[in-house]
Design a protein around this motif. Structure first.
Motif, PDB file in Angstrom:
ATOM      1  N   GLN A 274       5.695  -7.653  -2.383  1.00 24.70           N
ATOM      2  CA  GLN A 274       4.613  -7.919  -1.366  1.00 24.70           C
ATOM      3  C   GLN A 274       3.109  -7.473  -1.916  1.00 24.70           C
ATOM      4  O   GLN A 274       2.384  -7.970  -1.690  1.00 24.70           O
ATOM      5  N   HIS A 275       3.254  -6.219  -2.645  1.00 20.33           N
ATOM      6  CA  HIS A 275       2.186  -5.685  -2.925  1.00 20.33           C
ATOM      7  C   HIS A 275       1.485  -6.788  -3.835  1.00 20.33           C
ATOM      8  O   HIS A 275       0.097  -6.730  -3.906  1.00 20.33           O
ATOM      9  N   THR A 276       2.203  -7.300  -4.878  1.00 20.65           N
ATOM     10  CA  THR A 276       1.690  -8.587  -5.840  1.00 20.65           C
ATOM     11  C   THR A 276       1.097  -9.484  -5.285  1.00 20.65           C
ATOM     12  O   THR A 276       0.054  -9.895  -5.792  1.00 20.65           O
ATOM     13  N   LEU A 277       1.796  -9.863  -4.152  1.00 19.01           N
ATOM     14  CA  LEU A 277       1.218 -11.452  -3.444  1.00 19.01           C
ATOM     15  C   LEU A 277      -0.221 -10.877  -2.866  1.00 19.01           C
ATOM     16  O   LEU A 277      -0.930 -11.784  -2.869  1.00 19.01           O
ATOM     17  N   LEU A 280      -2.779 -10.811  -5.476  1.00 20.33           N
ATOM     18  CA  LEU A 280      -3.294 -12.067  -5.943  1.00 20.33           C
ATOM     19  C   LEU A 280      -4.349 -12.600  -4.849  1.00 20.33           C
ATOM     20  O   LEU A 280      -5.361 -13.323  -5.312  1.00 20.33           O
ATOM     21  N   GLU A 281      -3.892 -12.638  -3.570  1.00 23.71           N
ATOM     22  CA  GLU A 281      -4.998 -12.998  -2.544  1.00 23.71           C
ATOM     23  C   GLU A 281      -6.191 -12.409  -2.625  1.00 23.71           C
ATOM     24  O   GLU A 281      -7.165 -12.785  -2.243  1.00 23.71           O
ATOM     25  N   GLN A 282      -6.327 -11.122  -2.826  1.00 20.59           N
ATOM     26  CA  GLN A 282      -7.461 -10.288  -3.003  1.00 20.59           C
ATOM     27  C   GLN A 282      -8.135 -10.569  -4.277  1.00 20.59           C
ATOM     28  O   GLN A 282      -9.359 -10.630  -4.150  1.00 20.59           O
ATOM     29  N   ALA A 283      -7.565 -10.996  -5.393  1.00 19.78           N
ATOM     30  CA  ALA A 283      -8.251 -11.451  -6.627  1.00 19.78           C
ATOM     31  C   ALA A 283      -8.921 -12.799  -6.231  1.00 19.78           C
ATOM     32  O   ALA A 283     -10.049 -13.116  -6.838  1.00 19.78           O
ATOM     33  N   GLU A 359      -2.401  -5.435 -19.699  1.00 21.54           N
ATOM     34  CA  GLU A 359      -2.662  -4.185 -20.595  1.00 21.54           C
ATOM     35  C   GLU A 359      -3.628  -3.109 -20.162  1.00 21.54           C
ATOM     36  O   GLU A 359      -3.324  -1.910 -20.086  1.00 21.54           O
ATOM     37  N   LEU A 360      -4.634  -3.726 -19.655  1.00 27.46           N
ATOM     38  CA  LEU A 360      -6.011  -2.785 -19.357  1.00 27.46           C
ATOM     39  C   LEU A 360      -5.974  -2.460 -17.773  1.00 27.46           C
ATOM     40  O   LEU A 360      -6.864  -1.614 -17.405  1.00 27.46           O
ATOM     41  N   HIS A 361      -5.132  -2.996 -16.942  1.00 28.89           N
ATOM     42  CA  HIS A 361      -5.347  -3.106 -15.668  1.00 28.89           C
ATOM     43  C   HIS A 361      -5.286  -1.752 -15.042  1.00 28.89           C
ATOM     44  O   HIS A 361      -5.885  -1.383 -13.902  1.00 28.89           O
ATOM     45  N   LEU A 362      -4.790  -0.729 -15.801  1.00 26.60           N
ATOM     46  CA  LEU A 362      -4.562   0.705 -15.222  1.00 26.60           C
ATOM     47  C   LEU A 362      -5.935   1.522 -15.746  1.00 26.60           C
ATOM     48  O   LEU A 362      -5.905   2.623 -15.390  1.00 26.60           O
ATOM     49  N   ASP A 398      -6.401  -4.707  -7.125  1.00 23.73           N
ATOM     50  CA  ASP A 398      -4.859  -3.930  -7.325  1.00 23.73           C
ATOM     51  C   ASP A 398      -5.025  -2.662  -6.224  1.00 23.73           C
ATOM     52  O   ASP A 398      -4.143  -2.081  -6.244  1.00 23.73           O
ATOM     53  N   SER A 399      -6.012  -2.627  -5.475  1.00 23.45           N
ATOM     54  CA  SER A 399      -5.928  -1.716  -4.476  1.00 23.45           C
ATOM     55  C   SER A 399      -5.689  -2.385  -2.936  1.00 23.45           C
ATOM     56  O   SER A 399      -6.228  -3.118  -2.428  1.00 23.45           O
ATOM     57  N   THR A 400      -4.351  -1.852  -3.088  1.00 22.93           N
ATOM     58  CA  THR A 400      -3.899  -2.491  -1.518  1.00 22.93           C
ATOM     59  C   THR A 400      -3.223  -1.267  -0.378  1.00 22.93           C
ATOM     60  O   THR A 400      -2.465  -1.606   0.521  1.00 22.93           O
ATOM     61  N   THR A 401      -3.805  -0.154  -0.836  1.00 26.55           N
ATOM     62  CA  THR A 401      -3.507   0.993   0.136  1.00 26.55           C
ATOM     63  C   THR A 401      -3.961   0.766   1.418  1.00 26.55           C
ATOM     64  O   THR A 401      -5.006   0.227   1.764  1.00 26.55           O
ATOM     65  N   ARG A 402      -3.075   1.106   2.456  1.00 30.29           N
ATOM     66  CA  ARG A 402      -3.575   1.380   3.985  1.00 30.29           C
ATOM     67  C   ARG A 402      -4.194   2.484   4.319  1.00 30.29           C
ATOM     68  O   ARG A 402      -4.898   2.374   5.459  1.00 30.29           O
ATOM     69  N   ASN A 403      -4.345   3.358   3.491  1.00 33.48           N
ATOM     70  CA  ASN A 403      -5.189   4.597   3.607  1.00 33.48           C
ATOM     71  C   ASN A 403      -6.649   4.141   3.570  1.00 33.48           C
ATOM     72  O   ASN A 403      -7.112   4.056   2.289  1.00 33.48           O
ATOM     73  N   LYS A 404      -7.620   4.026   4.463  1.00 36.59           N
ATOM     74  CA  LYS A 404      -8.653   3.397   4.356  1.00 36.59           C
ATOM     75  C   LYS A 404      -9.691   4.506   3.527  1.00 36.59           C
ATOM     76  O   LYS A 404     -10.560   3.798   2.899  1.00 36.59           O
TER      77      LYS A 404
END
Length: 490
Positions: A274-277, A280-283, A359-362, A398-404
């Motif tokens: 679910q994080h991945t989907l 994708l939407e945020q990208a 490879e670079l995303h982190l 890649d930031s999907t945290t619910r912690n605002k």
């Protein structure tokens, strides 16, 4: 006929009227030659959705040779694009000095049906003799509608208009038979779910699940083409869910359903699938207009967003104290991505770019602690190279945290990094960092011939450039001689 269908018919009539002159003229030519001609497939469906098309698909009772002779009279250019499949193409140039985008392009195909030999990856083409028979072999009822020409008679033997109004994907014949004849139609179900936002009919979905393995008979190139179209849709999430829920993804992109990691009772990590989907939407939301840094739809960015975490299943470890780690999942993931995209026959550059982004995303994480030197920023830019703008967007997505508070802190840190990149860019040629001396100058200063020593000297100067920024010629020459004295023994 229900009111939604009436509304669709009125919309189609308005759209077809704008497309009609060239199509009606072509229909008249076929009729005068004793053949049937009908507008079919996507252009008819899109007319009901209010979308006009300059690329028109037709079905005819004429043979390919007969079709070619008629198109030679109608168009300004014609070509044989698939005679063995019964298809001839033609183009009529826009009149009155209009833009080339107003040219009318047609493909005319003899009535046919496609079937697969159980032992072959290629469809077997058999020509038919009726429009209804041809429509019965279409993938879905919404694509099995036609308009006979030149009289503009609407033909809908399988209630495609009703399914269009209900926003449902259903096969014209029994789905088991349809998918057996051409298994690629299962991929198209997912693609149209993404492009049109339609749901898959329950009976069709059941057949998808039962026959998913049949997709393996289809060539990788054809599967990849459908997957690419799905990902380039405005809202690909629904199509990806069809792929995963039906079991098709197990055969064409198994790394995606593998992200459905079992959530333990302590919920020590988020649902990676679910994080991945969401990523994708945020990208996609960060893609830019046609003149922006990352014009959308961007296949490389979308593939990277979809596959950025595929290394997690292989690297998951439960740590003492209840934590979960995925050490080096970006390195493992990059290798898995390259292997999968190669298997799907993506272009070499796409494979290279997507695996590099994974490879670079982190790489950004850790910047928030303020430990990055100018040298580290230079390396970030240099390592990303031409992918930097995509990496910016992938990292933010890649930031999907619910912690605002945490989300804002990450966003602010990345904004700060972008500002530092721009500041360095204003001071240096940060996008194309090179040593202060080139290979020829190195050889002249050291008095050496071409060879491995020149490359080693170049790398040394490049490392200094990364660490300290521009050195200037005098200092670079001094650093080079000092290095050489240690290497060459004085």
């Amino acid at each position: 006929m229900s009111s939604p269908e009436h509304e669709l018919l009125h919309r189609a009539l308005r759209t077809l009227t704008s497309m009609a002159p060239a199509a009606i003229e072509l229909g008249t030519l076929f009729q005068e030659a004793g053949h049937e001609l009908a507008l079919v497939g996507g252009p008819v469906r899109d007319a009901f959705l209010g979308r006009a098309s300059h690329d028109l698909d037709f079905a005819t009772s004429a043979s390919p040779d007969q079709t070619e002779r008629i198109l030679a009279r109608w168009g300004d250019a014609h070509w044989d694009i698939g005679r063995e499949f019964g298809t001839i193409g033609a183009r009529r140039f826009a009149r009155g000095g209009a833009d080339a985008s107003d040219d009318v392009v047609v493909e005319v195909t003899t009535y046919r049906s496609d079937e697969y030999d159980p032992a072959s990856r290629k469809p077997v083409v058999a020509f038919g003799d009726t429009l209804d028979g041809d429509l019965s072999r279409r993938d879905f009822t919404v694509n099995a509608m036609a308009v006979r020409l030149p009289d503009l008679t609407f033909v809908d033997p399988f209630d495609g208009l009703g399914d269009l109004a209900r926003k449902v994907l259903r096969t014209p014949i029994a789905p088991e038979r349809s998918f057996d004849d051409d298994p690629l139609r299962m991929m198209r179900a997912a693609r149209f779910a993404a492009q049109l936002g339609f749901a898959v009919d329950p009976g069709t979905r059941e057949a998808l699940e039962e026959m998913a393995g049949r997709i393996e008979i289809v060539s990788a190139e054809r599967v990849q083409a459908e997957l690419s179209k799905l990902l380039l849709a405005d809202r690909p999430r629904r199509g990806l869910e069809v792929l995963v829920d039906s079991g098709l993804a197990d055969h064409v992109l198994p790394e995606l359903p593998a992200l459905k990691l079992e959530i333990d009772e302590h919920h020590r990590h988020k649902d990676v699938y679910q994080h991945t989907l969401t990523v994708l939407e945020q990208a996609i939301a960060q893609e830019t207009g046609p003149d922006g840094a990352v014009p959308g739809p961007d296949l490389v960015l979308r593939l990277a967003a979809l596959l950025h975490d595929v290394g997690k299943p292989a690297t998951r470890r439960f740590e003492p104290g209840g934590g979960v780690s995925f050490h080096h999942h970006e390195v493992v993931g990059a290798k898995l991505v390259a292997r999968r995209l190669k298997a799907l026959k993506f272009e070499k550059q796409v494979v290279k770019d997507v695996s590099r982004l994974v490879e670079l995303h982190l790489r950004f994480h850790g910047y928030g602690e303020g430990v990055w030197t100018d040298s580290a920023v230079r390396r970030y830019v240099t390592d990303a190279g031409p992918l930097l703008e995509r990496l910016h967007r992938l990292t933010r997505a890649d930031s999907t945290t619910r912690n605002k508070r945490k989300a804002q802190r990450l966003a602010d840190s990345y904004t700060d990094l972008e500002h530092r990149i721009e500041d360095l860019r204003a001071q240096e040629e940060i996008d194309a960092i090179r040593p202060d001396l080139d290979g020829t100058e190195i050889m002249q200063i050291l008095g050496i011939a071409p060879g491995p020593e020149v490359g080693r000297a170049y790398k040394h100067l490049l490392a200094l450039r990364m660490e300290h920024g521009p050195l200037g010629r005098d200092r670079a020459e001094a650093e080079l001689k000092a290095w050489w004295s240690t290497v060459a023994g004085g």
